[in-house]
Write a protein that holds these residues in place. Structure first.
Motif, PDB file in Angstrom:
ATOM      1  N   GLN A 162     -47.055  40.172  39.003  1.00 53.84           N
ATOM      2  CA  GLN A 162     -46.367  41.380  38.531  1.00 53.84           C
ATOM      3  C   GLN A 162     -45.693  41.065  37.195  1.00 53.84           C
ATOM      4  N   TYR A 163     -45.537  42.051  36.321  1.00 49.92           N
ATOM      5  CA  TYR A 163     -44.726  41.902  35.117  1.00 49.92           C
ATOM      6  C   TYR A 163     -43.571  42.896  35.178  1.00 49.92           C
ATOM      7  N   LEU A 164     -42.617  42.756  34.283  1.00 46.71           N
ATOM      8  CA  LEU A 164     -41.381  43.549  34.383  1.00 46.71           C
ATOM      9  C   LEU A 164     -41.332  44.715  33.405  1.00 46.71           C
ATOM     10  N   LEU A 165     -40.944  45.862  33.931  1.00 50.83           N
ATOM     11  CA  LEU A 165     -40.568  46.998  33.074  1.00 50.83           C
ATOM     12  C   LEU A 165     -39.085  47.246  33.256  1.00 50.83           C
ATOM     13  N   LYS A 166     -38.443  47.830  32.242  1.00 49.19           N
ATOM     14  CA  LYS A 166     -36.999  48.103  32.329  1.00 49.19           C
ATOM     15  C   LYS A 166     -36.681  49.376  33.099  1.00 49.19           C
ATOM     16  N   ARG A 167     -37.634  50.286  33.127  1.00 44.94           N
ATOM     17  CA  ARG A 167     -37.458  51.522  33.890  1.00 44.94           C
ATOM     18  C   ARG A 167     -38.747  51.810  34.623  1.00 44.94           C
ATOM     19  N   ILE A 168     -38.659  52.536  35.742  1.00 44.39           N
ATOM     20  CA  ILE A 168     -39.883  52.912  36.432  1.00 44.39           C
ATOM     21  C   ILE A 168     -40.694  53.826  35.532  1.00 44.39           C
ATOM     22  N   ARG A 169     -41.978  53.841  35.759  1.00 44.75           N
ATOM     23  CA  ARG A 169     -42.908  54.563  34.915  1.00 44.75           C
ATOM     24  C   ARG A 169     -43.497  55.723  35.705  1.00 44.75           C
ATOM     25  N   PRO A 170     -43.537  56.915  35.151  1.00 41.58           N
ATOM     26  CA  PRO A 170     -44.141  58.026  35.901  1.00 41.58           C
ATOM     27  C   PRO A 170     -45.629  57.779  36.110  1.00 41.58           C
ATOM     28  N   MET A 171     -46.044  57.785  37.346  1.00 40.01           N
ATOM     29  CA  MET A 171     -47.426  57.411  37.680  1.00 40.01           C
ATOM     30  C   MET A 171     -48.284  58.615  38.062  1.00 40.01           C
ATOM     31  N   GLY A 172     -47.766  59.804  37.893  1.00 42.06           N
ATOM     32  CA  GLY A 172     -48.577  60.996  38.141  1.00 42.06           C
ATOM     33  C   GLY A 172     -48.612  61.414  39.593  1.00 42.06           C
ATOM     34  N   GLY A 173     -49.570  62.268  39.918  1.00 38.28           N
ATOM     35  CA  GLY A 173     -49.674  62.844  41.257  1.00 38.28           C
ATOM     36  C   GLY A 173     -49.549  64.366  41.174  1.00 38.28           C
ATOM     37  N   SER A 174     -49.933  65.038  42.248  1.00 39.15           N
ATOM     38  CA  SER A 174     -49.866  66.503  42.286  1.00 39.15           C
ATOM     39  C   SER A 174     -48.460  66.935  42.654  1.00 39.15           C
ATOM     40  N   GLU A 175     -47.755  67.519  41.680  1.00 41.58           N
ATOM     41  CA  GLU A 175     -46.331  67.828  41.853  1.00 41.58           C
ATOM     42  C   GLU A 175     -46.085  68.948  42.856  1.00 41.58           C
ATOM     43  N   GLY A 176     -44.914  68.889  43.478  1.00 42.50           N
ATOM     44  CA  GLY A 176     -44.464  69.970  44.340  1.00 42.50           C
ATOM     45  C   GLY A 176     -43.452  70.830  43.602  1.00 42.50           C
ATOM     46  N   ASP A 177     -42.893  71.808  44.306  1.00 45.52           N
ATOM     47  CA  ASP A 177     -41.847  72.677  43.748  1.00 45.52           C
ATOM     48  C   ASP A 177     -40.586  71.839  43.546  1.00 45.52           C
ATOM     49  N   PRO A 178     -40.083  71.714  42.315  1.00 48.63           N
ATOM     50  CA  PRO A 178     -38.934  70.834  42.072  1.00 48.63           C
ATOM     51  C   PRO A 178     -37.583  71.475  42.411  1.00 48.63           C
ATOM     52  N   SER A 179     -37.548  72.757  42.763  1.00 49.03           N
ATOM     53  CA  SER A 179     -36.240  73.407  42.934  1.00 49.03           C
ATOM     54  C   SER A 179     -35.601  73.028  44.265  1.00 49.03           C
ATOM     55  N   PRO A 180     -34.347  72.519  44.209  1.00 50.72           N
ATOM     56  CA  PRO A 180     -33.658  72.135  45.443  1.00 50.72           C
ATOM     57  C   PRO A 180     -33.516  73.306  46.412  1.00 50.72           C
ATOM     58  N   GLY A 181     -33.363  74.522  45.899  1.00 52.02           N
ATOM     59  CA  GLY A 181     -33.170  75.692  46.756  1.00 52.02           C
ATOM     60  C   GLY A 181     -34.350  75.969  47.659  1.00 52.02           C
ATOM     61  N   ALA A 182     -35.538  75.622  47.213  1.00 51.22           N
ATOM     62  CA  ALA A 182     -36.745  75.912  47.991  1.00 51.22           C
ATOM     63  C   ALA A 182     -37.130  74.752  48.907  1.00 51.22           C
ATOM     64  N   TRP A 183     -36.463  73.611  48.713  1.00 49.86           N
ATOM     65  CA  TRP A 183     -36.902  72.392  49.414  1.00 49.86           C
ATOM     66  C   TRP A 183     -36.522  72.397  50.898  1.00 49.86           C
ATOM     67  N   ARG A 184     -37.458  71.967  51.725  1.00 52.88           N
ATOM     68  CA  ARG A 184     -37.203  71.743  53.153  1.00 52.88           C
ATOM     69  C   ARG A 184     -37.845  70.422  53.544  1.00 52.88           C
TER      70      ARG A 184
END
Ligand SMILES: Nc1nc2c(c(=O)[nH]1)N[C@H]1C(S)=C(S)[C@@H](COP(=O)(O)O)O[C@H]1N2
Ligand SMILES: [Mo]
Length: 227
Positions: free
Chosen positions: A52-74
């Protein structure tokens, strides 16, 4: 020549790299990396897992996003349990909040040390759902049918979080807003983003990546990358 070495040759530490696809990420210094390789965790394993090598921050690795709104989350916690339940975002925030600093390891070979997450221990949600003795595995369920499987003993470890903040900020959409799993001691694909369900099961059920050639277990120190 490994990717880390290639990057190291081309760049100074702390340089922001624009990767294919346009996302930026930041390499840690070679000194930090050497130190991480030489340092042991309290459990005796090296801080930096093999290759493994080191990054300073996690890297967005993609994927099929869901609804980001907290109000709709269950979040549905169900399956092989005595007391299935569904909670919304407010109810998640009303549970005991944990702030945790941990290392995360991606199968694509980057590791990020000391990432900070805020959320609720999966063990706490499980205590409320009361898994039956027949429950052997946890299946994380996420938007668009993404799933990952973790043996129950490892899923209930005290460092497994259902997280809604990264580095003190609400999760960015790319990192799973509003809520994701964080399973620090397995490769990061087990840490489902845009989490919608936690299902306890008796029979194991390999998930999205586990049915596409990745290892069923994903221990970074054993390099369980491919199945
Ligand atoms: N729902 C969902 N969760 C997911 C994924 C995905 O495609 N969909 N990818 C996984 C993989 S392969 C990795 S490495 C991590 C990456 O998390 P990050 O983008 O926040 O770095 O998320 C995991 N969780
Ligand atoms: Mo990944």
């Amino acid at each position: 020549m490994g990717r880390r070495r290639f990057l190291r040759g081309a760049l100074a530490a702390g340089t922001a790299v624009v990767a294919l696809g346009g996302a930026t990420y930041v390499l840690a210094s070679e000194e930090d990396e050497k130190r991480a390789r030489a340092t042991l965790r309290p459990d005796g394993r090296p801080r930096l897992p093999p290759n493994q090598y080191l990054l300073k921050r996690i890297r967005p690795m993609g994927g099929s996003e869901g609804d980001p709104s907290p109000g709709a989350w269950r979040l549905k916690v169900y399956g092989e349990v005595e007391a299935p339940f569904t909670i919304d975002f407010k109810e998640l925030l009303a549970m005991t909040q944990v702030e945790q600093i941990c290392d995360v390891h991606c199968v694509t070979k980057w590791t990020c040390l000391d990432s900070k997450w805020t959320g609720v221990k999966l063990a706490e949600l499980a205590a409320r759902a009361k898994p039956k003795p027949s429950a052997r595995h946890v299946i994380f369920e996420a938007a668009e049918g993404y799933t990952s499987n973790v043996p129950i003993r490892e899923a209930l470890a005290p460092n497994v979080l259902i997280a809604h903040k990264y580095e003190g900020q609400p999760l960015a959409r790319a990192h799973g807003a509003p809520v994701r799993a964080v399973v620090p001691d397995l490769y990061f694909w087990k840490s489902a983003k845009w989490l919608t369900g936690i299902r306890f099961v008796t029979a194991d059920k390999p998930g999205y990546w586990e049915t596409r050639g990745y290892h069923n277990h994903a221990d970074p120190w054993k390099e369980e990358r491919y199945g």
